[in-house]
Design a protein around this motif. Structure first.
Motif, PDB file in Angstrom:
ATOM      1  N   ASP A 209       1.604   3.177  -2.697  1.00  0.00           N
ATOM      2  CA  ASP A 209       1.129   4.251  -3.568  1.00  0.00           C
ATOM      3  C   ASP A 209      -0.038   5.007  -2.934  1.00  0.00           C
ATOM      4  O   ASP A 209      -0.829   4.466  -2.196  1.00  0.00           O
ATOM      5  CB  ASP A 209       0.754   3.734  -4.969  1.00  0.00           C
ATOM      6  N   GLU A 210      -0.098   6.278  -3.282  1.00  0.00           N
ATOM      7  CA  GLU A 210      -1.087   7.137  -2.636  1.00  0.00           C
ATOM      8  C   GLU A 210      -2.513   6.768  -3.019  1.00  0.00           C
ATOM      9  O   GLU A 210      -2.765   6.297  -4.118  1.00  0.00           O
ATOM     10  CB  GLU A 210      -0.827   8.592  -3.061  1.00  0.00           C
ATOM     11  N   THR A 211      -3.408   6.997  -2.103  1.00  0.00           N
ATOM     12  CA  THR A 211      -4.809   6.719  -2.364  1.00  0.00           C
ATOM     13  C   THR A 211      -5.395   7.837  -3.217  1.00  0.00           C
ATOM     14  O   THR A 211      -5.275   8.994  -2.877  1.00  0.00           O
ATOM     15  CB  THR A 211      -5.566   6.648  -1.036  1.00  0.00           C
ATOM     16  N   ASP A 212      -5.970   7.457  -4.366  1.00  0.00           N
ATOM     17  CA  ASP A 212      -6.554   8.454  -5.257  1.00  0.00           C
ATOM     18  C   ASP A 212      -7.938   7.957  -5.644  1.00  0.00           C
ATOM     19  O   ASP A 212      -8.088   7.156  -6.544  1.00  0.00           O
ATOM     20  CB  ASP A 212      -5.644   8.611  -6.488  1.00  0.00           C
ATOM     21  N   THR A 213      -8.945   8.412  -4.897  1.00  0.00           N
ATOM     22  CA  THR A 213     -10.291   7.889  -5.127  1.00  0.00           C
ATOM     23  C   THR A 213     -11.006   8.594  -6.269  1.00  0.00           C
ATOM     24  O   THR A 213     -11.940   8.079  -6.825  1.00  0.00           O
ATOM     25  CB  THR A 213     -11.143   7.991  -3.861  1.00  0.00           C
TER      26      THR A 213
ATOM     27  N   PHE B 173      -9.491   1.639  -6.792  1.00  0.00           N
ATOM     28  CA  PHE B 173     -10.457   2.383  -5.979  1.00  0.00           C
ATOM     29  C   PHE B 173     -11.085   1.464  -4.928  1.00  0.00           C
ATOM     30  O   PHE B 173     -11.166   1.812  -3.747  1.00  0.00           O
ATOM     31  CB  PHE B 173     -11.539   2.980  -6.887  1.00  0.00           C
TER      32      PHE B 173
ATOM     33  N   MET C 105       0.829  -1.206   0.000  1.00  0.00           N
ATOM     34  CA  MET C 105       0.000   0.000   0.000  1.00  0.00           C
ATOM     35  C   MET C 105       0.867   1.260   0.000  1.00  0.00           C
ATOM     36  O   MET C 105       0.624   2.209   0.718  1.00  0.00           O
ATOM     37  CB  MET C 105      -0.912   0.000   1.216  1.00  0.00           C
TER      38      MET C 105
ATOM     39  N   PHE D 292     -15.966   6.964  -9.085  1.00  0.00           N
ATOM     40  CA  PHE D 292     -16.406   5.614  -8.732  1.00  0.00           C
ATOM     41  C   PHE D 292     -17.092   5.625  -7.373  1.00  0.00           C
ATOM     42  O   PHE D 292     -16.722   6.380  -6.495  1.00  0.00           O
ATOM     43  CB  PHE D 292     -15.204   4.678  -8.638  1.00  0.00           C
ATOM     44  N   THR D 293     -18.072   4.752  -7.231  1.00  0.00           N
ATOM     45  CA  THR D 293     -18.727   4.624  -5.922  1.00  0.00           C
ATOM     46  C   THR D 293     -18.958   3.155  -5.609  1.00  0.00           C
ATOM     47  O   THR D 293     -19.081   2.344  -6.522  1.00  0.00           O
ATOM     48  CB  THR D 293     -20.094   5.332  -5.892  1.00  0.00           C
TER      49      THR D 293
ATOM     50  N   ARG E 190     -14.419   8.873 -17.886  1.00  0.00           N
ATOM     51  CA  ARG E 190     -13.219   8.927 -17.049  1.00  0.00           C
ATOM     52  C   ARG E 190     -13.399   9.892 -15.899  1.00  0.00           C
ATOM     53  O   ARG E 190     -12.839   9.725 -14.834  1.00  0.00           O
ATOM     54  CB  ARG E 190     -12.017   9.335 -17.895  1.00  0.00           C
TER      55      ARG E 190
ATOM     56  N   ASP F  51      -8.542   0.629  -2.222  1.00  0.00           N
ATOM     57  CA  ASP F  51      -8.317   1.759  -1.318  1.00  0.00           C
ATOM     58  C   ASP F  51      -9.508   2.010  -0.398  1.00  0.00           C
ATOM     59  O   ASP F  51      -9.343   2.326   0.778  1.00  0.00           O
ATOM     60  CB  ASP F  51      -7.983   3.025  -2.121  1.00  0.00           C
TER      61      ASP F  51
ATOM     62  N   ALA G 280     -11.222  10.020 -10.107  1.00  0.00           N
ATOM     63  CA  ALA G 280     -10.590   9.668 -11.379  1.00  0.00           C
ATOM     64  C   ALA G 280      -9.755  10.856 -11.866  1.00  0.00           C
ATOM     65  O   ALA G 280      -9.964  11.991 -11.445  1.00  0.00           O
ATOM     66  CB  ALA G 280     -11.669   9.332 -12.386  1.00  0.00           C
ATOM     67  N   ARG G 281      -8.811  10.560 -12.756  1.00  0.00           N
ATOM     68  CA  ARG G 281      -7.934  11.633 -13.232  1.00  0.00           C
ATOM     69  C   ARG G 281      -8.714  12.703 -14.006  1.00  0.00           C
ATOM     70  O   ARG G 281      -9.656  12.400 -14.724  1.00  0.00           O
ATOM     71  CB  ARG G 281      -6.871  11.025 -14.145  1.00  0.00           C
TER      72      ARG G 281
END
Lengths: 137, 384
Positions: A3-7, B67, A1, A73-74, A69, B70, A9-10
């Motif tokens: 890498d940073e958490t990125d919830t 996602f 774990m 996400f949920t 993109r 995480d 999207a780009r």
């Protein structure tokens, strides 16, 4: 774990959006040109029509791609219901699940008959209308 | 013939375009050039284009998996903080937990492998419980079991994400169609499993009953209100009367997330009764095939129990020793339903399963017989 958490999207670059919109506008103008040439019975109308449709298809596809993109996400949480029942008078109460609930848990006494209240059921309802294929059932 | 004419220099080179694109007007020339170009591109780069499309598809799924992974970690961490009330931040310990691996025993000499595997699994469980106790010192036994299950689901999500990322990066690095293709083909199933684990994680963190606990729920309904005693590891047994028969009903001890060791418990009850058991009935959730309805009930014979196989081995050994017949009542559900909060259809099926068990007892045993009824599955959110 690590890498940073990125919830989220780009994000899409605004230059890309501008390019897509310009391409869309040009495709529409090519289609208009085709229409104009069709009125004048010009045989080059087909070329403009082709360019217009290809441009329209490509720019719409790109636009839809960027939109999907961007969508966040949920994780869906289905509603869980807890059914409480009185073993003496049959009083039934259905409420949302609370932490600490479990099936066959004894609760306080019934407000109507002073009998014992018990959690008789905990479940989620799944709406599957239209999902089932009835052909082979 | 025209082509040969060009080759032999019988006609001028300026006429070359008209040989390939007859018709002469610029429009048909452009059309022909365009389609010829597409044809050439697809002949040489078709496979590569297809590969890039697949890579893009995997990338999208990988983003979603990341996602989910995480979110899983976040939920686990939040629950530990809420329940555990630890003075130190458990994040580092949680991250370490997610990377734990269990090494299966060597099977070159298979004799005794069941016991070796059981030992490894026991050590693993002890280690997990100790870790959870350190992360959440204020948690009681039920919550420790639930937290352990939550962390295991988070670890499973972490593992799925890493495996898919491995193949994605390997595929990109080697540009091998076959590496990319094999992962792209099984991706829908993997995504389904990952989403199931994500909802399992939420269920575990709240202590909600899951579909896998259907068997345990059936037995819980049979033993409710009766005197129970603890038996073997994390199991409870009650001696009750069903249709004039003496039944030992066994399940894992709830309401914490726990599967117990039903194999050990069944063995113990058989030994206590000197093998004088007329039949063993096992109730468990079973994976349904597509097209089957969730909550359908099926009957059969054999030890209905999943997991690594150690408990099934013990049950089969015990019943073989005394030649005891074994019957199974199965509640059908898919993998998603098995690890997500119990759906209504499965809950209702447990009522029908109780009746089915009574039917099997009436048909397969006589009044006065002694039988064992074992409810298998994770008993999270199910008391007794």
């Amino acid at each position: 774990m690590n890498d940073e958490t990125d919830t989220t999207a780009r994000k899409i670059s605004s230059i890309v959006i501008i390019v897509i919109i310009v391409a869309l506008a040009l495709s529409l103008s090519a289609l208009y040109q085709a229409y104009d040439l069709f009125i004048n019975e010009d045989p080059t109308m087909g070329l403009w029509l082709l360019i217009g449709f290809i441009g329209l298809a490509l720019s719409t596809y790109m636009l839809l791609q960027t939109r999907s993109r961007m969508k966040r996400f949920t994780l869906k949480t289905p509603p869980i219901t807890t059914t409480i029942i009185c073993s003496k008078c049959g009083f039934k109460n259905v409420r949302n699940f609370e932490r600490g609930d479990y099936i066959l848990k004894k609760l306080d006494s019934c407000s109507k008959c002073k009998g014992t209240l018990m959690i008789s059921a905990i479940y989620r309802k799944v709406d599957e209308k239209g999902k089932e294929l009835k052909i082979f059932s | 013939m025209q082509f040969f004419a060009v080759v032999t220099g019988l006609i001028h080179l300026e006429m070359l375009p008209f040989l390939f694109f007859p018709g002469g007007d610029s429009l048909s020339w452009i059309f022909q050039a365009f389609f010829s170009l597409i044809f050439v591109v697809f002949v040489f780069y078709g496979q590569r284009i297809q590969m890039y499309i697949m890579i893009r598809e995997i990338q999208g799924s990988l983003l979603r998996l990341k996602f989910i992974r995480d979110e899983g970690r976040k939920i686990a961490l939040k629950t530990i903080k809420e329940i555990g009330k630890s003075e130190v931040d458990p994040a580092e310990r949680v991250d370490r937990f997610l990377e734990y691996v269990t090494i299966r025993p060597e099977s070159m000499d298979p004799a005794g492998i069941v016991w070796k595997l059981e030992h490894i699994l026991d050590v693993r469980e002890e280690r997990f419980k100790d870790e959870v106790k350190l992360m959440a010192p204020a948690a009681d036994e039920t919550n420790i079991n639930n937290l352990e299950n939550t962390l295991e689901a988070a670890a499973a999500l972490n593992f799925i994400y890493k495996v898919i990322r491995h193949f994605y990066l390997l595929g990109k690095k080697t540009l091998s169609l076959y590496i990319i293709m094999q992962i792209q083909m099984i991706l829908p199933l993997i995504m389904r499993e990952a989403e199931a684990y994500a909802s399992a994680l939420k269920a575990f963190s709240y202590g909600q009953p899951i579909g896998d606990g259907a068997g345990a729920l059936v037995v819980a309904k049979l033993m409710y209100g009766r005197r129970k005693r603890k038996i073997e590891k994390d199991c409870v047994v009650a001696k009750i009367s069903i249709e004039g028969r003496t039944a030992y009903v066994i399940k894992a001890e709830g309401p914490g997330g726990n599967v117990g060791k039903p194999g050990e418990a069944i063995k113990r009850v058989i030994e206590e009764n000197d093998g004088k058991i007329s039949t063993v009935i096992m109730i468990d959730a079973a994976l349904k095939l597509e097209g089957e309805k969730p909550g359908e009930i099926a009957e059969g014979v054999g030890a209905a129990i999943g997991g690594p196989g150690t408990e099934q081995y013990k049950i089969e050994n015990s019943i073989l020793k005394y030649k005891i017949p074994i019957h199974a009542v199965l509640i059908k559900e898919d993998i998603g339903d098995a690890v997500s909060p119990m759906r209504k259809e499965i809950f209702e099926a447990t009522e029908a399963a109780v009746e089915r068990v009574k039917c099997v007892i009436k048909e397969k045993t006589k009044e006065g017989d002694t039988i064992i009824v074992a409810g298998i599955g994770n008993t999270i959110g199910v008391g007794q």
